[in-house]
Each structure stands twice: as C-alpha cells, then as structure tokens.
Design a protein around this motif. Structure first.
Motif, PDB file in Angstrom:
ATOM      1  N   GLN A 232     -93.592  -9.214  41.575  1.00  0.00           N
ATOM      2  CA  GLN A 232     -94.605 -10.001  40.865  1.00  0.00           C
ATOM      3  C   GLN A 232     -94.727 -11.387  41.500  1.00  0.00           C
ATOM      4  O   GLN A 232     -93.766 -12.144  41.549  1.00  0.00           O
ATOM      5  N   SER A 233     -95.928 -11.696  42.004  1.00  0.00           N
ATOM      6  CA  SER A 233     -96.218 -13.058  42.467  1.00  0.00           C
ATOM      7  C   SER A 233     -97.079 -13.748  41.415  1.00  0.00           C
ATOM      8  O   SER A 233     -97.344 -13.190  40.351  1.00  0.00           O
ATOM      9  N   THR A 234     -97.540 -14.936  41.717  1.00  0.00           N
ATOM     10  CA  THR A 234     -98.358 -15.670  40.742  1.00  0.00           C
ATOM     11  C   THR A 234     -99.687 -14.957  40.452  1.00  0.00           C
ATOM     12  O   THR A 234    -100.300 -15.159  39.417  1.00  0.00           O
ATOM     13  N   LYS A 235    -100.111 -14.087  41.378  1.00  0.00           N
ATOM     14  CA  LYS A 235    -101.375 -13.374  41.189  1.00  0.00           C
ATOM     15  C   LYS A 235    -101.194 -11.930  40.750  1.00  0.00           C
ATOM     16  O   LYS A 235    -102.153 -11.166  40.699  1.00  0.00           O
ATOM     17  N   GLY A 236     -99.950 -11.553  40.467  1.00  0.00           N
ATOM     18  CA  GLY A 236     -99.715 -10.196  39.990  1.00  0.00           C
ATOM     19  C   GLY A 236     -98.851  -9.384  40.943  1.00  0.00           C
ATOM     20  O   GLY A 236     -98.251  -9.916  41.889  1.00  0.00           O
ATOM     21  N   LEU A 237     -98.791  -8.102  40.678  1.00  0.00           N
ATOM     22  CA  LEU A 237     -97.926  -7.215  41.451  1.00  0.00           C
ATOM     23  C   LEU A 237     -98.412  -7.129  42.897  1.00  0.00           C
ATOM     24  O   LEU A 237     -99.568  -6.773  43.155  1.00  0.00           O
ATOM     25  N   SER A 238     -97.523  -7.432  43.825  1.00  0.00           N
ATOM     26  CA  SER A 238     -97.881  -7.510  45.239  1.00  0.00           C
ATOM     27  C   SER A 238     -96.889  -6.709  46.073  1.00  0.00           C
ATOM     28  O   SER A 238     -95.774  -6.416  45.638  1.00  0.00           O
TER      29      SER A 238
END
Length: 548
Positions: A232-238
């Motif tokens: 999980q990054s700041t923009k979602g699952l990556s």
C-alpha cells in the motif's frame, strides 16, 4: 545345490522392470499431437533435445531434489544475518538445465515467432514431469517479464537477464549476474486472495525508491534475485520489484521467518517473511498494482494448467507401464476389461486436458494481434485452471491404484505426484476464485463469453451429445440471480464443452466420440473407469502408450 538355493524362499517374478529413461517429447504421441494442433512449424530439435534430458537426467535429479528438502540458514557461524536457503545440488541441476532450454523464457526470446507460447508450454510440460517444484521459480520468472514491461524506469538488465537463459545462483547484485530469477509475494495473513486487504506499507524515498514495511505469508522461492510484491502506497495498492541483494552487495532488509512445511513441492522452498524497511522499485503506476499483477496471473494460471496436465500424464505413463507387465488371474492387467475401462478413461482425461491447455497457450500467443484470441484467453484460462487442476488429485490416486500397494510406496514417483496434485488448484487462486473470475468476465467483458461460444460453435453438428450440451450451457445463463451459487457447475460445463469442441476438431474420432458420449452424454459414473461398454478401449489406450 548351494546353501543359498536351499534356503531361498522365492524368486522375483511377475513384477515390471523399472521404467527406463525415455524421450518425453518424441515418445509421447499425445503431447506431439496436441502441440501440432496448435502450431505447425515445430522446432523439433529444441523439443527433442530437452525431451531427452528431461526423461533421463532430470527425472533422476527430480527424485534427489525431493528427497533432500531445502534447508534454512538464518545466520552465518558468527551470528550475522544471512537469510540463506540451501538447496541440494540436484535442485540447481534442474534449474540450470531448464533455463538453458529456455523453459522460463522461450516465449519472450522468440516473441516475434508465432507459436512461441505453445512451444514454451511443451517445454514446461516435459520439465514438470521430472520435477514440479522447480516449475515455481521458472513460472514466476517467465510471468514476471510481463510485469517488468510496465517499469520503463528500471535498468534494462532486469528484463534482459531474465531472458538470458543462464542460471546463476550466486548471491550477488543482479547487475553482476549472468541471469536472474524472479519470485512473487502477494498474499498476507489477513487477506489471502483478497489482496486489497494487504497492510504492507510502501514509503517513497528521496531517490525515487520505496521502503517496504510489513510481511508476506507466502513468499515463494525466497532465493530468487528479486520478488514482485504488492504493498500500500499513498495512492493505494501498488506493485514493486524488491531485490534480494542490493547494488552495494548488501542483503536487502527481507527477513525470512521460516520455510513452509508443505504437503508436497518439496524440492522448492516457500517462506514467510517480514520487510523491515526493505528497498523496492515501483512497477507500473502507483495505486495500480492489481492490473499489473493481472498480466502475470494469466500466465501463471496457464502454467497451473500445464503443470497439472503434466502430473496426470506422468501418472498415466506409470500406470500403463505397470499394467503392461503385471499379470493377475491369468492375463496381463492391461488386457482385463475393468482395467481397460480405467486406463482408457485416464487416457481420455489426459487428451482432453492437453487439448485445452495447448489451445489456451495458442490464445495467449495470438492475443496481441487478435481480439477473439485475447477474449478467449481471458475466460478460457480461468475455466481451464479451475477444471484441470481440480481433476488432478483424483486422477493421480486412480493411477496409484493401478499399481496396487506399490503405488503408495515412496520408492516410485506416484506418491510424489499425489502430494503435488492438489497444489495448482490452490496456487494462483483457488477454485472459488477462478469461478468468480469467470463471472467477473461475464459481467464486465461480454466479449469474453461471446468468444467462448464462437469457439464452441466450431464443433456444433459433429456430435449429438455435444450439441445438446451446448444448448443446455446456453440455457444455464438465463437465471442470472443464481449464477454465483451455481458457478462451479457452470464453469465445469464450460470446461467440458471446450474440451469436447477441441477433441471433435482434432481428427481423432475414437477419442472425441468417447469423450462426448461419457462426459457430455452423461453415460458414465462419478469416478474414473466407468465408461460405457461401447467405447473402443484398446484404441484409446494405445494413444496413451509411449512410442519406442
């Protein structure tokens, strides 16, 4: 008379000799036929050469690698953390020969050549009969190329060295290696297949890399040079590429907690790990990790089909060999009516599974240039992965029974095949996940179901039981509100329809008619060996025998 003769209790008779090495390509008319149906211009020397190695050297290596499981070494003798997994030399032999033969990369190295995925499927099919455990890193390395193409900012050597064809097990930075392997780490304790519940965190650093903190409950082939993971990054699952050894030669902060004590797949290691600020690099767009992984999953699911079909094929080889040389009640086992029913049914299952597997490989091969093939590969991969993998455990058990008690003894390959048989129905999405994936395709990609029925229509009019089955299959979609609860049966019927269509169009009337009569006409029971009496048993069994 000598003392030894005087006190001898018996002589060994009516027992088969051990199956001698054989060429897994040229001796297997079922494999050759299935590949020829999907690709006409075969690189015969490539297939024959590896078939010879796989049927002799690698069969022996597979036995040794499974008898000597990987060993975890968390620390060196002075207490430094090394997170090393030590493999038996036979494991390295399997990996080295497979990568030399391009089992992991043939389709990428020959990408401009039509049929490259079909040929690569044949190579993996042969390798998996010798050892299924090493197919895990080979499969993930192969599929990982699809993901790496979403990361243009990564150094070129990552993709180039995957395709190089050299196995290099040294623990050094990837940039210094002759070839690299890739693993995967997707699932976590709390989520499993529901990867959107992952809690592992990715924090961006000033240099553009990410720090990964969290865990993975299944981290396959931990000695691979890098793993593709979800976090999980700041923009979602990556999606991220996480190297094992960093460019300065230091060990990345991936801590192996333990190796899984698995039912089978003993030659290879699977682990649980913790990421303690491990360095990783973004693959694809941030927050779009699942779409990146989907490209890989379609390839790994095809490999599940290949692997399960190969297990069935080798189990059938063992059953046929034994029954041809074992006599009971005055006749060879293979000559006895009830055993003929069992062996013919098993042969029928292998033929149908091989036909579907190689057809999906061809669809993957043509998907970029042909929309029909792209949509067909989308839905047929999930259908085939569900059905073929579910059929394998019962199949291998039936083959064991053909050998009697010997089939249950670890001195032959069948117990290993039996332990391996359930794995592919679990790995890369269990049966329920496959069924839900088919339903998702039906609802969001109507072109996929259209492509399926276009394919099925090609065999309409060739067999009355098949025609009736297609009518019933179409009607099964009418009750939309109950589709999910009925989806296992629905996907089963779709798989049988595809197998029936492929056999009917494959110029083997005996095999096709028997399949349609039994599987689609419902003129058989719920276990193997219940074919109707009208089936040409001898002709079908002959298809499964090895050629001299």
């Amino acid at each position: 008379m000598s003392d030894s003769d005087l006190y001898a209790t018996h002589t060994v008779e009516n027992q088969p000799q051990v199956l001698l090495p054989y060429n897994l390509w040229s001796a297997d008319r079922m494999l050759v036929h299935a590949v020829q149906q999907n690709h006409s211009d075969l690189p015969t020397s490539t297939l024959t050469d590896f078939g010879n190695i796989a049927g002799d050297q690698l069969m022996n290596a597979g036995e040794l690698a499974n008898k000597n499981k990987p060993h975890f070494q968390p620390f060196d003798r002075y207490g430094r953390r090394i997170d090393n997994v030590e493999f038996h030399p036979a494991y390295h032999e399997l990996m080295g020969e497979a990568m030399t033969a391009q089992v992991h990369a043939y389709s990428w190295k020959n990408e401009s050549t039509t049929g490259s995925h079909v040929i690569r499927a044949a190579l993996l099919f042969m390798h998996s009969q010798a050892d299924a455990g090493t197919t895990c890193p080979l499969t993930m390395t192969h599929a990982g190329v699809a993901a790496l193409r979403n990361a243009p900012d990564l150094p070129r050597y990552w993709a180039d060295k995957v395709i190089s064809g050299e196995y290099d097990p040294r623990s050094i930075p990837a940039s210094q290696k002759r070839g690299i392997t890739l693993g995967m780490g997707m699932t976590e304790k709390q989520g499993g297949s529901d990867v959107r519940r992952n809690t592992t965190r990715a924090d961006i650093q000033a240099d553009g890399s990410y720090r990964i903190t969290g865990h993975k409950f299944f981290f396959s082939a931990p000695m691979c040079d890098a793993h593709l993971i979800l976090a999980q990054s700041t923009k979602g699952l990556s999606c991220f590429l996480l190297p094992r050894i960093l460019e300065d030669g230091s060990l990345n902060h991936v801590r192996i907690q333990r190796l899984k004590d698995k039912l089978g797949d003993w030659s290879n290691a699977s682990s649980e790990v913790e990421f303690q600020g491990a360095t990783a690099h973004l693959v694809g767009e941030e927050g779009r990790g699942v779409p990146v992984i989907i490209d890989m999953v379609s390839l790994t699911r095809l490999d599940c089909m290949i692997g399960s079909t190969s297990l069935m094929r080798q189990a059938l080889v063992q059953a046929l060999h034994h029954t041809q040389h074992r006599e009971a009640f005055g006749a060879k086992l293979i000559e006895q009516p009830l055993m003929k029913n069992v062996l013919a049914d098993l042969t029928l299952e292998v033929a149908a599974s091989l036909a579907l597997t190689m057809r999906v490989a061809r669809a993957v091969d043509l998907a970029k240039a042909n929309q029909h093939e792209a949509h067909l590969s989308r839905i047929a991969t999930a259908i085939g992965k569900y059905w073929i993998c579910k059929r394998t455990p019962a199949f291998v058990n039936e083959a064991q029974e053909c050998l009697g008690g010997i089939g249950y003894v670890e001195e032959n390959i069948l117990p290993r095949l039996y332990r391996q048989a359930p794995l592919n129905s679990i790995w890369e999405g269990s049966a329920n996940v496959q069924c839900l994936d088919v339903l998702r395709a039906l609802r969001k990609e109507p072109e996929a179901i259209n492509a399926l029925f276009v394919e099925l229509q090609k065999a309409v009019g060739k067999n009355s039981a098949y025609d009736k089955h297609i009518e019933n299959l179409k009607a099964a979609f009418d009750e939309q509100e109950t589709l999910e609860i009925r989806s296992r049966l629905l996907v089963e019927q779709m798989a049988l329809a595809l197998q029936g269509a492929l056999l009917l169009n494959a110029d083997d009337k005996d095999m096709a008619e028997a399949f349609c009569l039994a599987r689609l006409g419902k003129q058989q029971g719920l276990v193997f060996g219940t074919l109707p009496a009208s089936v040409p048993f001898d002709e079908i069994i002959q298809r499964g025998k090895l050629e001299n």
